[in-house]
Design an enzyme around this catalytic site. Structure first.
Site, PDB file in Angstrom:
ATOM      1  N   TYR A   1       0.104  11.373  19.216  1.00 55.72           N
ATOM      2  CA  TYR A   1      -0.851  10.894  18.200  1.00 55.72           C
ATOM      3  C   TYR A   1      -2.280  11.384  18.441  1.00 55.72           C
ATOM      4  O   TYR A   1      -2.897  11.923  17.523  1.00 55.72           O
ATOM      5  CB  TYR A   1      -0.800   9.364  18.127  1.00 55.72           C
TER       6      TYR A   1
ATOM      7  N   GLU B   1       0.479  -0.238  -7.939  1.00 54.61           N
ATOM      8  CA  GLU B   1       0.474  -0.763  -9.303  1.00 54.61           C
ATOM      9  C   GLU B   1       0.022  -2.216  -9.333  1.00 54.61           C
ATOM     10  O   GLU B   1      -0.679  -2.643 -10.254  1.00 54.61           O
ATOM     11  CB  GLU B   1       1.866  -0.604  -9.914  1.00 54.61           C
TER      12      GLU B   1
END
Length: 254
Positions: A164, A44
């Site tokens: 990962y 935002e």
């Protein structure tokens, strides 16, 4: 990029780092971007900054935990009903945990695969449903990693990579599997894997801690904006071009 102006893009993990840079670049090109993240306050704030700059697109922030399928489905539904059907999906959200294969915690391994693989698959499926329903020739972009092509050599006392690379090798395979599937379906939707080398972000430092920061501090790196430029390039190619796999290494990398 003119063909994407006024169209809808969804960017996961858009609150910081690479995701925020991609969202910003798309808005500056006139795209309506829905940014998904758990911390929408940052999205935002970026949206307000872009409005002040009078960027031609618009950024919407949606709170979404992409490890929860119901959150993803709810977000895609809201976007379709309030912004429009998705034309671009950028699967950017990623996670790495400082654990090991020899002594690591099961929940850490599972979390990495939930974010890096399962959420990517679910978001891709939902975006393609919308694209096919609305006869949209869209673009799916996976933000992969160079660790999806080669196994990084990390000092054993740091034990950073563990599962990962396996999760990112999965993304490489999923990109090609999806390309083949879309070809069989005679779809004109494109799929691209973008694999950056080392990008130091706040999330990277948070998840891997000071040891990783010290290890990488003197090495060549690239910026989140460099990855965003690669996204724009992939989206800007002509109808006869599909950038399937783009590796971006820092200049001087070994």
């Amino acid at each position: 990029m003119e063909k994407w102006q006024g169209k809808v893009a969804i960017v996961t993990g858009a609150s910081a780092g690479i995701g925020a840079a991609i969202a910003k670049a798309l808005v500056q090109k006139g795209v309506l971007v829905a940014g998904l993240a758990r911390r929408i306050d940052r999205i935002e704030e970026l949206s307000r900054t872009l409005s002040m700059e009078e960027a031609p697109g618009k950024l919407y922030g949606l709170k979404c935990d992409i490890t929860k399928e119901e959150d993803i489905l709810k977000s895609f539904k809201w976007i379709t009903e309030n912004v429009g059907p998705v034309h671009i999906l950028v699967n950017n959200a990623g996670l790495i945990k400082p654990t090991s294969l020899t002594e690591g915690a099961t929940q850490d391994w599972r979390k990495v695969f939930d974010v890096n693989v399962m959420a990517l698959c679910i978001c891709t499926r939902e975006a393609l449903k919308i694209m096919r329903k609305n006869k949209i020739d869209g673009h799916i972009i996976h933000i992969n990693n160079i660790g999806g092509h080669v196994i990084p050599c990390i000092p054993k006392d740091e034990s950073l990579m563990n599962v990962y690379p396996a999760s990112k090798f999965a993304v490489t395979a999923l990109t090609e599997s999806l390309r083949q599937e879309l070809k069989i379906l005679k779809s004109k939707t494109k799929v691209t894997s973008i694999s950056p080398g080392m990008v130091i972000t706040s999330e990277f430092q948070k998840n891997l801690g000071s040891a990783a920061s010290l290890y990488y501090k003197d090495g060549p790196t690239i910026k989140p904006s460099d990855v965003a430029e690669a996204v724009i390039y992939s989206l800007s190619t002509g109808e006869n071009v599909q950038v399937q796999d783009l590796i971006i290494r820092p200049f001087g990398d070994t």
